[in-house]
Scaffold this active site. Structure first.
Site, PDB file in Angstrom:
ATOM      1  N   GLN A 120       0.929  -1.207  -0.016  1.00 11.18           N
ATOM      2  CA  GLN A 120       0.046  -0.018   0.053  1.00 11.18           C
ATOM      3  C   GLN A 120       0.952   1.232   0.028  1.00 11.18           C
ATOM      4  OE1 GLN A 120      -2.593  -0.581   3.299  1.00 11.18           O
ATOM      5  NE2 GLN A 120      -3.694  -1.953   2.018  1.00 11.18           N
ATOM      6  N   ASP A 133      -2.052 -11.590   4.688  1.00  5.82           N
ATOM      7  CA  ASP A 133      -3.758 -11.582   5.130  1.00  5.82           C
ATOM      8  C   ASP A 133      -4.041 -12.801   5.545  1.00  5.82           C
ATOM      9  OD1 ASP A 133      -3.609  -9.024   4.567  1.00  5.82           O
ATOM     10  OD2 ASP A 133      -4.205  -9.170   2.514  1.00  5.82           O
ATOM     11  N   ARG A 177     -11.664 -11.165   7.924  1.00  4.76           N
ATOM     12  CA  ARG A 177     -10.764 -12.504   7.749  1.00  4.76           C
ATOM     13  C   ARG A 177     -10.982 -13.102   9.085  1.00  4.76           C
ATOM     14  NH1 ARG A 177      -9.140 -11.684   2.611  1.00  4.76           N
ATOM     15  NH2 ARG A 177      -8.119  -9.797   2.289  1.00  4.76           N
TER      16      ARG A 177
HETATM   17  C1  S3P Z   1      -2.742  -4.862   0.050  1.00  2.00           C
HETATM   18  C2  S3P Z   1      -1.575  -4.732   0.803  1.00  2.00           C
HETATM   19  C3  S3P Z   1      -1.595  -5.444   2.083  1.00  2.00           C
HETATM   20  C4  S3P Z   1      -2.670  -6.344   2.451  1.00  2.00           C
HETATM   21  C5  S3P Z   1      -4.032  -5.652   2.030  1.00  2.00           C
HETATM   22  C6  S3P Z   1      -3.915  -5.236   0.611  1.00  2.00           C
HETATM   23  C7  S3P Z   1      -2.815  -4.109  -1.258  1.00  2.00           C
HETATM   24  O1  S3P Z   1      -1.188  -4.655   3.113  1.00  2.00           O
HETATM   25  O2  S3P Z   1      -2.618  -6.647   3.719  1.00  2.00           O
HETATM   26  O3  S3P Z   1      -5.249  -6.605   2.561  1.00  2.00           O
HETATM   27  O4  S3P Z   1      -3.830  -4.326  -2.014  1.00  2.00           O
HETATM   28  O5  S3P Z   1      -1.846  -3.258  -1.530  1.00  2.00           O
HETATM   29  P1  S3P Z   1       0.150  -3.624   3.363  1.00  2.00           P
HETATM   30  O6  S3P Z   1       0.648  -3.182   1.977  1.00  2.00           O
HETATM   31  O7  S3P Z   1       0.016  -2.331   4.247  1.00  2.00           O
HETATM   32  O8  S3P Z   1       0.836  -4.927   4.069  1.00  2.00           O
END
Ligand code: S3P
Length: 421
Positions: free
Chosen positions: A162, A308, A381
């Protein structure tokens, strides 16, 4: 709700589309010049929040079940939203949008539900402010003053797709190159989709270099099933006696397949077949049968590849022989809820031998466990993991809030119980 129990799980199913790819399809589709068609889109609440935000910025989006058409208006085509954007429960919507909103020629604000308002946003606002962004707030609501951005070289302190994506999206609007060095490889759906859309992007191991381009080309995106949703059935198939489940068309991008590696280390009976690739995203059918599992150690570079899935992997560990250690997983504390605390608390209710650590948990399998009244903490989840867990408990169990599965898997219970027939 009382959690119904099945005695064995047999059959095949397809799970809904990948959440991460669905979000990105809408976002990048909105910034492309022309019409992007998405098939296999996840119509869960999180991805619908993303659609809602882009509609508020004058992007026309047609939704017809899992087919979505995004009428992109180009990188500079978004319009000022008439009101505060609302991301619901979706961290991906909030954080990725920060990257896009920072470089607009209009001001905006974004917020979400109670969970979102407790999740750390400094991890994105900090690198974005180094790029010249002006974002007020460390928690939602965030107030964003559209600004002229410049590229940076950024060494990421956490493995987070993210954060990486927010910086890359801001990089599209920046003057000069944006260079990112990851600590560990996190999911790379953004890089793959940006590349497919013609962005000037180079990836070499943990390093990414993006040169801003004036144009993204619209795509026909076929979203594979979400391995994070398939995970519940993979664990169910492995721990239930006399069971075999095939999940068709699951995304097996190597940045997401940590659970397959862990299953192999635990001695699970797992097969992947019919491998194929669509727009750079590989998919396969996964079959899991009843297995004699053994404990394992899960940490290091594996963590971002299964972050996740950890709550449901913890369920598998309860039914494995010996000890499973989950470490280096502090990130679990800042998900939809603190998932270390939630898993340890809830699993303890049924008599599990499980211990919370600073960066994960230790689970000793093999105890006889009993039914309990479980709390989901409003976390989709957790709700699905506890439903899997309840199947092997002596006696009945309840769930305080099953509706939260709508976030990522609206037809979870229908699919789940179809396997018990
Ligand atoms: C996601 C990245 C992950 C994941 C989230 C979705 C994404 O988070 O846990 O459910 O779509 O980029 P982080 O990148 O903060 O670890």
């Amino acid at each position: 709700m009382q959690i119904k129990k099945i005695s064995r799980a047999l059959g095949e199913l397809t799970v809904p589309g990948d959440k991460s790819i669905s979000h990105r399809g809408v976002m990048l589709g909105a910034l492309a010049d022309g019409v992007t068609r998405i098939e296999g889109f996840l119509s869960g609440a999180d991805c619908l929040s993303t659609i809602d935000c882009f509609r508020k910025m004058s992007i026309e989006i047609d939704v017809n079940g899992s087919s979505v058409t995004v009428h992109g208006r180009g990188i500079h085509g978004l319009r000022r939203p008439p009101e505060m954007l609302y991301a619901g429960n979706s961290g991906t919507t909030t954080r990725l949008l920060c990257g896009i909103l920072a470089g607009q020629d209009f001001d905006s604000a974004i917020t979400g539900d109670a969970s979102i308002c407790n999740r750390p946003m400094k991890r994105v606002t900090e690198p974005l402010s180094r790029m010249g962004a002006q974002i007020r707030g460390e928690y939602c609501p965030l107030y964003i003053t559209g600004s002229r951005l410049h590229g940076i070289e950024y060494k990421m302190p956490v493995a987070s797709a993210q954060v990486k994506t927010a910086v890359l999206l801001a990089g599209l609007y920046a003057e000069g190159e944006t260079i990112i060095h990851e600590v560990e490889k996190s999911r790379d759906h953004t890089e793959l989709m940006l590349g497919a859309m013609g962005a000037d992007l180079e990836v070499s191991g943990l390093d990414i270099r993006l040169t801003p381009s004036e144009k993204l080309n619209p795509q026909h995106i076929i979203v594979p099933g979400d391995i994070s949703s398939a995970a519940f059935f993979m664990v169910l198939g492995a721990i239930m006696p006399n069971s075999e489940i095939t999940i068709r068309n699951v995304g097996i991008n190597p940045t997401r397949t940590g659970i397959i590696d862990v299953f192999k280390a635990m001695g699970a009976d797992i097969k992947t077949e019919n491998e194929r690739t669509s727009a750079g995203e590989p998919a396969a059918d996964i079959t899991v049968s009843s297995s004699d599992l053994k404990g394992t150690v899960i940490g290091g570079e594996l963590i971002p590849r299964l972050i996740d899935e950890l709550p449901v992997i913890a369920v598998a560990a309860l039914f494995a022989d010996g000890e499973t250690v989950i470490k280096d997983a502090q990130e679990l504390k800042v998900k939809e809820t603190d998932r270390i605390h939630a898993v340890v608390n809830e699993f303890s209710k049924c008599g599990a031998d499980i211990e919370e650590t600073d960066d994960g948990m230790i689970i000793r399998g093999g105890r006889t466990l009993h039914g309990a009244d479980f709390c989901t903490y409003g976390d989709h989840r957790m709700a699905m993991s506890l439903t899997v867990l309840a199947q092997l408990l002596d006696g009945e169990s309840t769930l305080d809030d099953e509706k939260c599965v709508e976030i990522s898997y609206p037809r979870f219970f229908e699919d789940f119980y179809s396997l018990g027939k």
